[in-house]
Design a protein around this motif. Sequence first.
Motif, short mmCIF file in Angstrom:
data_model
loop_
_atom_site.label_atom_id
_atom_site.label_comp_id
_atom_site.label_asym_id
_atom_site.label_seq_id
_atom_site.Cartn_x
_atom_site.Cartn_y
_atom_site.Cartn_z
N ALA A 1 -5.37 7.36 0.76
CA ALA A 1 -3.91 7.43 0.77
C ALA A 1 -3.35 6.83 2.06
CB ALA A 1 -3.45 8.88 0.61
N LEU A 2 -3.98 7.18 3.18
CA LEU A 2 -3.51 6.68 4.48
C LEU A 2 -3.63 5.17 4.59
CD1 LEU A 2 -4.83 9.36 6.99
CD2 LEU A 2 -2.44 8.75 6.56
N HIS B 1 -3.36 2.97 2.26
CA HIS B 1 -2.24 2.35 1.55
C HIS B 1 -0.93 2.60 2.29
CE1 HIS B 1 0.44 1.34 -1.89
NE2 HIS B 1 -0.53 0.49 -2.15
N MET B 2 -0.78 3.79 2.84
CA MET B 2 0.46 4.13 3.57
C MET B 2 0.65 3.25 4.80
SD MET B 2 0.32 8.26 3.48
CE MET B 2 1.98 8.74 3.92
N LYS C 1 5.32 -2.68 -0.80
CA LYS C 1 4.37 -1.62 -1.15
C LYS C 1 5.05 -0.26 -0.95
CE LYS C 1 -0.24 -3.36 -0.18
NZ LYS C 1 -1.49 -2.91 0.45
N MET C 2 4.76 0.65 -1.88
CA MET C 2 5.28 2.01 -1.73
C MET C 2 4.16 3.01 -1.99
SD MET C 2 8.56 3.91 -3.48
CE MET C 2 8.06 3.88 -5.18
N THR C 3 4.05 3.98 -1.12
CA THR C 3 3.10 5.07 -1.33
C THR C 3 3.89 6.37 -1.43
OG1 THR C 3 1.76 3.94 0.34
CG2 THR C 3 0.90 6.01 -0.54
N ILE C 4 3.62 7.11 -2.49
CA ILE C 4 4.24 8.43 -2.62
C ILE C 4 3.13 9.47 -2.62
CG2 ILE C 4 5.66 9.95 -4.08
CD1 ILE C 4 6.95 7.48 -5.30
N ILE C 5 3.31 10.50 -1.81
CA ILE C 5 2.39 11.63 -1.86
C ILE C 5 3.10 12.73 -2.64
CG2 ILE C 5 0.97 13.24 -0.51
CD1 ILE C 5 0.35 10.25 0.06
N GLN D 1 7.02 5.02 2.49
CA GLN D 1 6.09 6.15 2.28
C GLN D 1 6.92 7.41 2.07
OE1 GLN D 1 6.19 4.66 5.41
NE2 GLN D 1 4.32 3.49 5.69
N ALA E 1 2.18 0.18 3.74
CA ALA E 1 3.32 0.29 2.83
C ALA E 1 4.66 0.13 3.55
CB ALA E 1 3.28 1.63 2.10
#
Lengths: 197, 81
Positions: A184-185, A187-188, A48-52, A194, A191
Amino acid sequence: MSTDTSPSSADETGEEMADEGSDPAALQARIEALEAQVGEMEDDGQKKMTIIATQGSFDMAYPPLILASTAAAFDWDVVVFHTFWALDILHEENSKNLKLSAVGNPNMPIPNALAALPGMDALATRMMRSKIEENGTATIEELIDLSLDQGVDLQACQMTMELMDYDEDEFYDGVTTDVGAATALEHMADADIQLLV
Amino acid sequence: MSTEFEITETLDVKGQSCPMPVVKTKQAIDDLSEGEVLKVVATDSGSMSDIEGWANSTDGVELLDQQEGEDVYKHYVEKTA
């Protein structure tokens, strides 16, 4: 060497196994159940990858989109949470007019005093766009389409949408709205990767 | 150099740069069946490392071969699952 240096996870399973005593059949069944459990854990190996994404200039729109569309090709679960200026990347009309800033950019071969003149951002952006076309680099729109097609979740921060008076109809079809920092958090927290861009 | 496998489809990504060769390879692989082989023709020199990296980290594909020609990079990817 002492044998009672087993890791804590073995202790936990040890407790459960105590009930089954030394009955070989029960132990065998237990081993099989644990093996199945480990197998399931290994199968659920989707990264999993989360990008802000917080930036909305022409150059800064690229890194999150390139990473997201590539990660989707790896079959990763990808969320890009867009907030503040990055909302313009998801905005159908504004995304076509993202600008490069010529001022305060030491990588640009234009002195700040000149870069501050009217029209210089537009000129710098035009130069970059033509380089991108020459080089066969994908456009922002292409990368957004590719990302959405591949199941990347492009999210638009609700609070900044309201701050900037954006309506969800102005965004590309498939963009997720009505989400905030907690989404967002969540998923982060899960992940493997991040990133804040 | 001859290849000892049968090519099912050929993907032309000449003139396209990162991340297109990898992303389009993935999309083309999705359209194939198990055991079929995709040939990818690229001009992006980064595609040698990128397609190898993608194939190594992705389940269900195997990079059979890569060939570097004059300004052209060929990749052979099998769909294994």
